[in-house]
Scaffold this motif. Sequence first.
Motif, PDB file in Angstrom:
ATOM      1  N   THR A 355       0.619  -1.432   0.067  1.00  0.00           N
ATOM      2  CA  THR A 355       0.371   0.251   0.278  1.00  0.00           C
ATOM      3  C   THR A 355       1.241   1.645  -0.030  1.00  0.00           C
ATOM      4  O   THR A 355       2.012   1.022   0.046  1.00  0.00           O
ATOM      5  CB  THR A 355      -1.045   0.234   1.587  1.00  0.00           C
ATOM      6  N   ASP A 356       0.264   1.896  -0.021  1.00  0.00           N
ATOM      7  CA  ASP A 356       1.108   3.225   0.126  1.00  0.00           C
ATOM      8  C   ASP A 356       1.794   4.098   1.417  1.00  0.00           C
ATOM      9  O   ASP A 356       2.177   5.167   1.439  1.00  0.00           O
ATOM     10  CB  ASP A 356      -0.169   4.518  -0.505  1.00  0.00           C
ATOM     11  N   ASP A 357       1.231   3.513   2.095  1.00  0.00           N
ATOM     12  CA  ASP A 357       1.347   4.132   3.518  1.00  0.00           C
ATOM     13  C   ASP A 357       2.676   2.637   3.912  1.00  0.00           C
ATOM     14  O   ASP A 357       3.512   2.994   5.152  1.00  0.00           O
ATOM     15  CB  ASP A 357       0.364   3.793   4.655  1.00  0.00           C
ATOM     16  N   PHE A 358       3.501   1.955   3.226  1.00  0.00           N
ATOM     17  CA  PHE A 358       3.845   0.679   3.907  1.00  0.00           C
ATOM     18  C   PHE A 358       6.020   1.571   3.356  1.00  0.00           C
ATOM     19  O   PHE A 358       6.141   2.747   3.185  1.00  0.00           O
ATOM     20  CB  PHE A 358       5.132   0.475   2.388  1.00  0.00           C
ATOM     21  N   GLY A 359       6.152   1.889   5.043  1.00  0.00           N
ATOM     22  CA  GLY A 359       7.294   2.039   5.413  1.00  0.00           C
ATOM     23  C   GLY A 359       8.388   2.529   4.910  1.00  0.00           C
ATOM     24  O   GLY A 359      10.299   3.004   5.246  1.00  0.00           O
ATOM     25  N   ASP A 360       8.671   0.573   4.452  1.00  0.00           N
ATOM     26  CA  ASP A 360      10.567   0.265   4.468  1.00  0.00           C
ATOM     27  C   ASP A 360      10.949   0.923   2.753  1.00  0.00           C
ATOM     28  O   ASP A 360      10.229   0.416   2.464  1.00  0.00           O
ATOM     29  CB  ASP A 360      10.755  -1.008   5.036  1.00  0.00           C
ATOM     30  N   ILE A 361      11.524   2.016   2.644  1.00  0.00           N
ATOM     31  CA  ILE A 361      11.662   2.372   1.049  1.00  0.00           C
ATOM     32  C   ILE A 361      12.769   1.676   0.655  1.00  0.00           C
ATOM     33  O   ILE A 361      12.928   1.783  -0.773  1.00  0.00           O
ATOM     34  CB  ILE A 361      12.316   4.239   1.586  1.00  0.00           C
ATOM     35  N   TYR A 362      13.318   1.646   1.323  1.00  0.00           N
ATOM     36  CA  TYR A 362      14.317   0.250   0.498  1.00  0.00           C
ATOM     37  C   TYR A 362      13.957  -0.405  -0.148  1.00  0.00           C
ATOM     38  O   TYR A 362      14.329  -1.134  -1.085  1.00  0.00           O
ATOM     39  CB  TYR A 362      15.669  -0.255   1.608  1.00  0.00           C
ATOM     40  N   TYR A 363      13.157  -1.197   0.050  1.00  0.00           N
ATOM     41  CA  TYR A 363      12.880  -2.797  -0.252  1.00  0.00           C
ATOM     42  C   TYR A 363      11.559  -2.362  -1.222  1.00  0.00           C
ATOM     43  O   TYR A 363      11.435  -2.935  -2.270  1.00  0.00           O
ATOM     44  CB  TYR A 363      11.673  -3.559   0.896  1.00  0.00           C
ATOM     45  N   LEU A 364      11.079  -1.248  -1.042  1.00  0.00           N
ATOM     46  CA  LEU A 364       9.829  -0.296  -1.747  1.00  0.00           C
ATOM     47  C   LEU A 364      10.605  -0.403  -3.391  1.00  0.00           C
ATOM     48  O   LEU A 364      10.004  -0.459  -4.454  1.00  0.00           O
ATOM     49  CB  LEU A 364       8.898   0.345  -1.174  1.00  0.00           C
ATOM     50  N   GLY A 365      10.949  -0.018  -2.906  1.00  0.00           N
ATOM     51  CA  GLY A 365      12.327   0.826  -3.769  1.00  0.00           C
ATOM     52  C   GLY A 365      13.048  -0.632  -4.797  1.00  0.00           C
ATOM     53  O   GLY A 365      13.113  -1.021  -5.993  1.00  0.00           O
ATOM     54  N   ARG A 366      13.479  -1.682  -4.190  1.00  0.00           N
ATOM     55  CA  ARG A 366      13.709  -3.028  -4.631  1.00  0.00           C
ATOM     56  C   ARG A 366      13.013  -3.991  -6.003  1.00  0.00           C
ATOM     57  O   ARG A 366      12.530  -4.203  -6.577  1.00  0.00           O
ATOM     58  CB  ARG A 366      14.708  -3.857  -3.821  1.00  0.00           C
ATOM     59  N   ILE A 367      10.978  -3.488  -4.959  1.00  0.00           N
ATOM     60  CA  ILE A 367      10.356  -3.794  -5.732  1.00  0.00           C
ATOM     61  C   ILE A 367       9.931  -3.438  -7.241  1.00  0.00           C
ATOM     62  O   ILE A 367       9.765  -4.314  -7.898  1.00  0.00           O
ATOM     63  CB  ILE A 367       8.672  -4.173  -4.570  1.00  0.00           C
ATOM     64  N   TYR A 368      10.012  -2.439  -7.689  1.00  0.00           N
ATOM     65  CA  TYR A 368       9.693  -1.576  -8.387  1.00  0.00           C
ATOM     66  C   TYR A 368      11.257  -1.870  -9.628  1.00  0.00           C
ATOM     67  O   TYR A 368      10.720  -1.765 -10.173  1.00  0.00           O
ATOM     68  CB  TYR A 368       9.451  -0.100  -8.117  1.00  0.00           C
ATOM     69  N   GLN A 369      12.012  -1.897  -8.866  1.00  0.00           N
ATOM     70  CA  GLN A 369      12.897  -2.633  -9.662  1.00  0.00           C
ATOM     71  C   GLN A 369      13.350  -3.659 -10.561  1.00  0.00           C
ATOM     72  O   GLN A 369      13.086  -3.767 -11.875  1.00  0.00           O
ATOM     73  CB  GLN A 369      14.655  -2.626  -8.883  1.00  0.00           C
ATOM     74  N   GLU A 370      12.241  -4.346  -9.506  1.00  0.00           N
ATOM     75  CA  GLU A 370      12.588  -5.962  -9.921  1.00  0.00           C
ATOM     76  C   GLU A 370      11.177  -5.974 -11.296  1.00  0.00           C
ATOM     77  O   GLU A 370      10.522  -7.009 -12.113  1.00  0.00           O
ATOM     78  CB  GLU A 370      11.732  -7.092  -9.033  1.00  0.00           C
TER      79      GLU A 370
END
Length: 674
Positions: A355-370
């Motif tokens: 969701t939009d409230d997900f706090g861990d930017i590091y892992y969120l960035g890796r999701i968008y990378q994959e």
Amino acid sequence: MAGFFSRPIFLRCKKLIFKGFLFYIYGMKRFLLFFLFLIHSNLNAQIFDSNGKFNYLRIFVDTDDFEADYLDNLESSLEHIYQDSLRFMIINDLGYYYHTRNLHKSLEIINRGLEEVREAENNIWEGRMQVSQGAILLRLEDLDYAELVLLSAQEKMPEKESWLLLTNLGYVYERRGDLSKAFEYATQTLQLGEKYKDKKAMAMAYSDMSNLFWKQGRFDKGVEYGLKSLALFEQRGLLDLDFDFTLHVLGNNLVELKRYEEALLYFQRSAIIGEKYGFYNNLSDTYIALSALYNQIGDFENAEESGKEALKYAELLENDFMVVRSLLCLGKMKNEQKDFESAKLYLERSIRTATDDFGDIYYLGRIYQELSKAYEGTNNINKSLEAHKKFHELTQQVFNSEADQRIAQLQTEMEVNQKENTISLQMEKLKQQATIQVFTLILTGLMIFFLFFLYRVFIRRKKYSLLLEKQNKEKEFLLKEIHHRVKNNLETISSLLSLQTAQINNQELQNIMIESQNRVQSMGMIHQNLYQGENMTAIEMKQYFRNLAKYVIDSFDATERVTFDCAMDSLELDVDRAIPIGLIVNELITNSLKYAFPHNSQGKITITFSETDSHLLLKVCDNGVGFDKDKGIKGTGFGSQLVDLLTKQLDGNMTLITTKGTEVFFEFQIGKAA
């Protein structure tokens, strides 16, 4: 009178019986409660009864000797615990460790515990439970509320215990992608651990630094700090949640360094601990890491199996953060297999879960990378570009030059501080060594002086001993010389008496002179034994009696017809007793030779002499004609008078027996010689 007292006594008895009954009921209730407690509790490792009081071995603090059902046992025992401090401790541990299995139940337990501690107005336990509450909230991705709770706990917690609070504040900032702030908290945790010599706090700090270095891509440093952390954990000797977490953090760094075999060992060990204690969050983490490892070496079958195991434990935990990461690892694995459609499904589901409230930017960035790679693989270039832009944007928030510089600065400050501490410790050790050396030198000097003093005393004593020995030898020589001269003088007297006897024609006078000569000789023999023997104060009586008897018998020219027997053991006697006893024996032998064997008949004279505890026993006997009391004393009677006087002088008693020959028995008291 009896009627007056009967009713009060009856009432008192009723009261006593009633009280006894109440105590019995209370005791039975306590026994039943304890019995139920025994049924529901794991007494081997957690809670036990000691003299009616419950004691608690804290899980992962005092013991790790229990199985995966330890939380169920702890929860069932809680309803029987009413002591505030013990109850609060169990609630806090139960709530904190339940977050490894069920975050919502964990939060429910801690919230109930907070109500109890606030009602009891116990600020310290409120602070401790708020730290547990903050740890649960940040894993539920409620980062802002978690931070507020932790900051509220900070003012209630003793500094010594605040390392876990600092650790969780670091996790809050790590999830937000502020790695430099997270590193600051890890550094504070390390300083606190060093200050209070708390190995768990230091181990946690190094573990968090290892994880942060992994996120930064500084894998060598990650391995270095991970090994430092494990070394401290192993010194504690407890397998706990954080030790388990550190194993997989170290494995993550090793995977990135392509040291796969080493990493696999750490992951497998982490999984064994997680399975044993039900650490679902760590198990999910470990299987995510295993999936990444298998993915890198091209073992996609095991990679997919590990990813699904990670997802299974994340869903059991009801932790969206772990679900997001598990879906990410499965999506990445499908990208590596070129199965972009499957990858897209996993990654889109991961984004929806975050969701939009997900706090861990590091892992969120890796999701968008994959996800960008998956869209590109399905020829959806526009979405791929959009996802890549999102990845770049998020990455810039986490890995910016300012954050890198801040982490590098903190690392440098920490390492410099550690080196300064090491130098200070070394300087302190050098000072201690210098002090020890000075002390050793002083002690050595004192020892040398003391030994020299002892040597001087020894030399003086030795000289004094030699002088005393010399003086003793001189005195001994003089004493022997005196005894020798006395013996010579007595022999001279004996010789004079012998010469005088030769000029006397009267047989009766000759006998008197011979007896006197024998008396002098008996005394001379005493002095002869003293100067010839080793003991200058005592006479060996057996040999003395033999020599005396031989001399007397020879003087009467009776050697061929009269035999002598000395039936006694070796016995030493002092001079004061030896001389009068020698004279007595001389008189009795002389009497036997004169009267016991008339007409030159054969005969035997026997002497026995012994010592008891308080008496000397002497017996002189012959087998002659015996003594006729009716005829009276023969001769002058001087010998008998002398024996009687000497016996009294020695405080003795004399007994005469004439049944067979003549036997004279003496009993002298020891210690009463004149």
